[in-house]
Design an enzyme around this catalytic site. Structure first.
Site, short mmCIF file in Angstrom:
data_model
loop_
_atom_site.label_atom_id
_atom_site.label_comp_id
_atom_site.label_asym_id
_atom_site.label_seq_id
_atom_site.Cartn_x
_atom_site.Cartn_y
_atom_site.Cartn_z
CD GLU A 1 -23.54 -22.29 -11.06
OE1 GLU A 1 -23.63 -21.05 -11.16
OE2 GLU A 1 -22.56 -22.94 -11.48
CG ASP B 1 -21.47 -26.02 -9.12
OD1 ASP B 1 -20.77 -26.76 -8.41
OD2 ASP B 1 -21.15 -25.71 -10.29
CG HIS C 1 -25.77 -22.46 -14.40
ND1 HIS C 1 -24.85 -23.42 -14.74
CD2 HIS C 1 -25.04 -21.33 -14.14
CE1 HIS C 1 -23.62 -22.91 -14.70
NE2 HIS C 1 -23.73 -21.64 -14.34
CD GLU D 1 -21.57 -26.20 -13.89
OE1 GLU D 1 -21.70 -24.97 -13.73
OE2 GLU D 1 -20.53 -26.81 -13.53
CG ASP E 1 -23.66 -17.31 -13.77
OD1 ASP E 1 -24.15 -17.39 -12.63
OD2 ASP E 1 -22.94 -18.19 -14.26
CG HIS F 1 -11.76 -24.49 -14.16
ND1 HIS F 1 -12.18 -23.66 -13.17
CD2 HIS F 1 -12.84 -24.77 -14.94
CE1 HIS F 1 -13.47 -23.43 -13.31
NE2 HIS F 1 -13.91 -24.10 -14.38
CE LYS G 1 -24.46 -19.31 -17.20
NZ LYS G 1 -23.20 -18.56 -17.06
CG MET H 1 -15.55 -31.60 -9.44
SD MET H 1 -15.00 -30.04 -10.23
CE MET H 1 -16.16 -28.87 -9.52
CG ASP I 1 -21.34 -17.55 -10.20
OD1 ASP I 1 -22.28 -18.35 -10.24
OD2 ASP I 1 -20.38 -17.58 -11.00
CG ASP J 1 -19.34 -22.40 -9.41
OD1 ASP J 1 -18.46 -21.52 -9.34
OD2 ASP J 1 -19.67 -22.94 -10.47
CG ASP K 1 -9.09 -22.58 -11.78
OD1 ASP K 1 -9.20 -21.60 -12.54
OD2 ASP K 1 -10.05 -23.31 -11.46
#
Length: 389
Positions: A218, A246, A221, A182, A256, A55, A184, A89, A258, A288, A58
């Site tokens: 993902e 993802d 998700h 994406e 979530d 991002h 979710k 990406m 992850d 991810d 980030d």
């Protein structure tokens, strides 16, 4: 038995936010000392990862000056060069700052929507500067808890307007980027717009430039909502819309999580990897996910290694499945059929083919008696995955 060492050709990627996750959650603060983006890139390169995703914030802190931004980006680019890691990406953080508490592109406030659009333009520029050819849109705040607060039809029109604007901008700059949406179902909003892969694929067809827009599904998700991720990815793949993916782990019906890829449902992960390999998906394979809150800094890198190793193990299992004589004989038996019927079904409509269809000998009672040894097939798959075949 392979050595399961990742190669650049595997196109394994991690987000800066994944290996940089400090272990905070809604019930407790960070448990790990932050690691700089430059350090993360060098470590990922040493582990064999191909790419790193980010991002905007980030890498460049929210509100940084232009001079500070350029210094940070230059240092990061040098780290990419030194480590042999690429940025395939990029995406925009449109969910952390309080200004986005009620959405970004779908906010009722036009100034918030304008701010989100401007922030994304600048983030696309950053992604292009770093070499990204895929740009992901996750609408984490694009939704509601109170349906009376937003008109859902208007919200979708606003989302479309933003994507059309950004498509035109990206094309005007000659960046050669593709967009990946994406989906979710929920979290952090009570309900998020366009919650599934199918919903996103339908929405893409309404955009001004659908040819440059695909999906970034993902695992977590879909699994949160109890959906079959393998089926969703297959649909996107069949439509030529799987631009990015993802990979992670997730228990159904939970928040979530992850989790590390491969940590949970081995069978669903196996069929996902087999799908990607059999159909020669050549895009980034992005993990991810993040290490458990219990992990110390060293264990974070074991998490990263584990994601890549798990994929490679399942890739080998897919090759074994495709070469197993007993499994393949069963599949041949299951898929055996009448060649005349197959010809009619594949020929499409014509008056001649309609006549051929009507002339086929189709006995439903006899067809219903055809053996379908799915129990045996599933057991053989189970045994193969557990290493007893």
């Amino acid at each position: 038995m392979g050595n399961f060492v990742p190669q650049k050709s595997d196109k394994f990627t991690f987000g800066l936010w994944t290996v940089g996750n400090p272990g905070a959650d809604p019930f407790g603060g960070p448990v790990r000392t932050p690691v700089t983006p430059v350090e993360r890139v060098h470590k990922l390169g040493a582990l064999g990862a191909w790419g790193v995703n980010l991002h905007d914030n980030d890498l460049v802190p929210f509100g940084a000056s232009a001079q500070e931004r350029d210094r940070i980006v230059a240092e990061f680019q040098q780290a990419l060069t030194d480590s042999g890691v690429v940025v395939p990406m990029a995406t925009t953080n449109l969910f952390s700052h309080p200004v986005f508490k009620d959405g970004a592109f779908t906010s009722n406030d036009p100034k918030v929507r304008a701010f989100a659009l401007r922030k994304t333009v600048e983030s696309i520029d950053l992604g292009a500067e770093l070499g990204a050819k895929i740009y992901v849109f996750w609408g984490g705040r694009e939704g509601t808890e109170v349906d009376a607060s937003k008109d859902a039809v208007t919200a979708l029109k606003r989302f479309r307007e933003a994507l059309d604007f950004l498509s035109e901008y990206t094309m005007s700059q000659g960046y050669g980027m593709k967009f990946a949406l994406e989906p979710k179902p929920n979290e952090p909003r009570g309900d998020i717009y366009l919650p599934t892969v199918g919903a996103m694929l339908g929405f893409i067809s309404t955009l001004a430039h659908p040819e440059m827009v695909g999906v970034n599904p993902e695992y977590a998700h879909d699994t949160i909502a109890g959906l079959n991720f393998y089926h969703a990815v297959a649909q996107a793949l069949e439509m030529g819309k799987l631009f990015h993916i993802d990979l992670n782990g997730q228990k159904p019906g939970r928040f979530d999580q992850d989790l590390r890829f491969g940590q949970e449902d081995y069978k669903s992960n196996f069929f996902l990897v087999k799908l990607l390999e059999d159909y020669k998906y050549d895009g980034p394979k992005h993990f991810d996910a993040h290490a458990l809150r219990t992990s110390d800094p060293a264990d974070v890198w074991e998490f990263a290694k584990g994601c890549m190793r798990s994929y490679l193990i399942l890739k080998e299992k897919a090759q074994q499945f495709n070469a197993d004589p007993e499994i393949q004989a069963l599949l041949q038996e299951i898929n055996a059929g009448d060649s005349a019927a197959e010809t009619v079904l594949s020929a499409g409509y014509s008056t001649e083919n309609l006549a051929a269809l009507k002339s086929l000998d189709l006995d439903p009672e006899a067809l219903a008696l055809k053996p379908l040894p799915y129990e045996k097939l599933d057991q053989l798959t189970f045994e193969l995955l557990l290493g007893v075949r």
